[in-house]
Design a protein around this motif. Sequence first.
Motif, PDB file in Angstrom:
ATOM      1  N   LYS A  94       1.117  -0.943  -0.301  1.00 51.24           N
ATOM      2  CA  LYS A  94       0.303   0.332  -0.244  1.00 51.24           C
ATOM      3  C   LYS A  94       0.497   1.029   0.421  1.00 51.24           C
ATOM      4  CE  LYS A  94      -4.119  -2.206   2.474  1.00 51.24           C
ATOM      5  NZ  LYS A  94      -4.698  -2.246   3.675  1.00 51.24           N
ATOM      6  N   GLU A  95       1.985   1.088   0.693  1.00 54.69           N
ATOM      7  CA  GLU A  95       2.487   2.457   0.806  1.00 54.69           C
ATOM      8  C   GLU A  95       3.561   2.885  -0.542  1.00 54.69           C
ATOM      9  OE1 GLU A  95       3.407   4.947   3.486  1.00 54.69           O
ATOM     10  OE2 GLU A  95       1.309   3.947   4.550  1.00 54.69           O
ATOM     11  N   ILE A  96       3.846   1.360  -1.144  1.00 51.62           N
ATOM     12  CA  ILE A  96       4.400   1.930  -2.114  1.00 51.62           C
ATOM     13  C   ILE A  96       3.635   2.143  -3.551  1.00 51.62           C
ATOM     14  CG2 ILE A  96       5.413   0.266  -4.309  1.00 51.62           C
ATOM     15  CD1 ILE A  96       6.271  -1.328  -1.945  1.00 51.62           C
ATOM     16  N   ALA A  97       2.424   2.101  -3.148  1.00 49.06           N
ATOM     17  CA  ALA A  97       1.670   2.360  -4.153  1.00 49.06           C
ATOM     18  C   ALA A  97       1.035   4.045  -3.821  1.00 49.06           C
ATOM     19  CB  ALA A  97       0.334   1.342  -4.035  1.00 49.06           C
ATOM     20  N   THR A  98       0.496   4.018  -2.995  1.00 45.13           N
ATOM     21  CA  THR A  98       1.042   5.827  -2.585  1.00 45.13           C
ATOM     22  C   THR A  98       1.850   6.321  -3.275  1.00 45.13           C
ATOM     23  OG1 THR A  98      -0.552   5.535  -0.155  1.00 45.13           O
ATOM     24  CG2 THR A  98       0.690   7.231  -0.576  1.00 45.13           C
ATOM     25  N   ILE A  99       3.289   6.462  -3.012  1.00 44.35           N
ATOM     26  CA  ILE A  99       4.357   6.144  -3.546  1.00 44.35           C
ATOM     27  C   ILE A  99       4.742   6.736  -5.059  1.00 44.35           C
ATOM     28  CG2 ILE A  99       6.952   6.582  -3.065  1.00 44.35           C
ATOM     29  CD1 ILE A  99       6.840   5.102  -1.135  1.00 44.35           C
ATOM     30  N   ASN A 100       4.314   5.860  -5.248  1.00 37.82           N
ATOM     31  CA  ASN A 100       4.712   5.337  -6.871  1.00 37.82           C
ATOM     32  C   ASN A 100       3.167   5.710  -7.438  1.00 37.82           C
ATOM     33  OD1 ASN A 100       6.772   4.679  -6.633  1.00 37.82           O
ATOM     34  ND2 ASN A 100       5.731   2.612  -7.104  1.00 37.82           N
ATOM     35  N   ASN A 101       2.153   6.154  -6.723  1.00 31.38           N
ATOM     36  CA  ASN A 101       0.621   6.968  -7.329  1.00 31.38           C
ATOM     37  C   ASN A 101      -0.270   6.009  -8.284  1.00 31.38           C
ATOM     38  OD1 ASN A 101      -1.336   9.050  -7.123  1.00 31.38           O
ATOM     39  ND2 ASN A 101      -0.733   9.953  -9.108  1.00 31.38           N
ATOM     40  N   SER A 102       0.421   4.534  -8.036  1.00 27.53           N
ATOM     41  CA  SER A 102       0.063   3.714  -9.276  1.00 27.53           C
ATOM     42  C   SER A 102      -0.536   2.645  -8.009  1.00 27.53           C
ATOM     43  CB  SER A 102       1.444   3.115  -9.356  1.00 27.53           C
ATOM     44  OG  SER A 102       0.630   1.547  -9.867  1.00 27.53           O
ATOM     45  N   TYR A 103      -2.012   2.244  -8.138  1.00 25.39           N
ATOM     46  CA  TYR A 103      -2.953   1.174  -7.805  1.00 25.39           C
ATOM     47  C   TYR A 103      -3.961   0.792  -8.163  1.00 25.39           C
ATOM     48  CZ  TYR A 103      -3.309   5.221  -4.368  1.00 25.39           C
ATOM     49  OH  TYR A 103      -2.608   6.632  -3.706  1.00 25.39           O
TER      50      TYR A 103
END
Length: 175
Positions: A94-103
Amino acid sequence: MSSLVAKRYVKALLNDSDSNNVLSIYNSIKDISSAFSDEKFVAIIASTEVSDSDKIELINSFVEANDKVTNLIKLLAEKKRLNIIPFIANELKKEIATINNSYEGVVYTNVQLNENDFNSIQEKFAKKFNVTLALTQNICDYDGIKVDIEGLGVEISFSKDRFKSQMIEHILKAV
């Protein structure tokens, strides 16, 4: 409860880590987390007869040596929290998705959407929320369409039953 505890460990892992290091940590934790699907592995981790050092050695054998991951495993073993590794992997994702703005998200329907409609839904949601979005389709018994993007906390649905009941209600109010 485990998710809340995992968030604290993830916060510590992310502290002073660059994006490449975070991705490396996530891949290692994800590999370890996949072992928790095996009942024998879970039994070994939960066993009081197996020493913490043996558990650490077993878990570290799944991945290449990374200081942060190795130290995390030692700390979790010391605190008797090795069972939260899958939760840590999920929180890191979830944190990596938030950092990369990719969901990632799921489209629930009872019929297969054609490729143009599916791509249109994906593009419009990505544009609406200004993110990179990867949707998958889940064909189930949902009578309508529902889009669920967990990382963003978005769930949008259109149900035929709900539409019918609202139409009936609207007609009754008009009379």
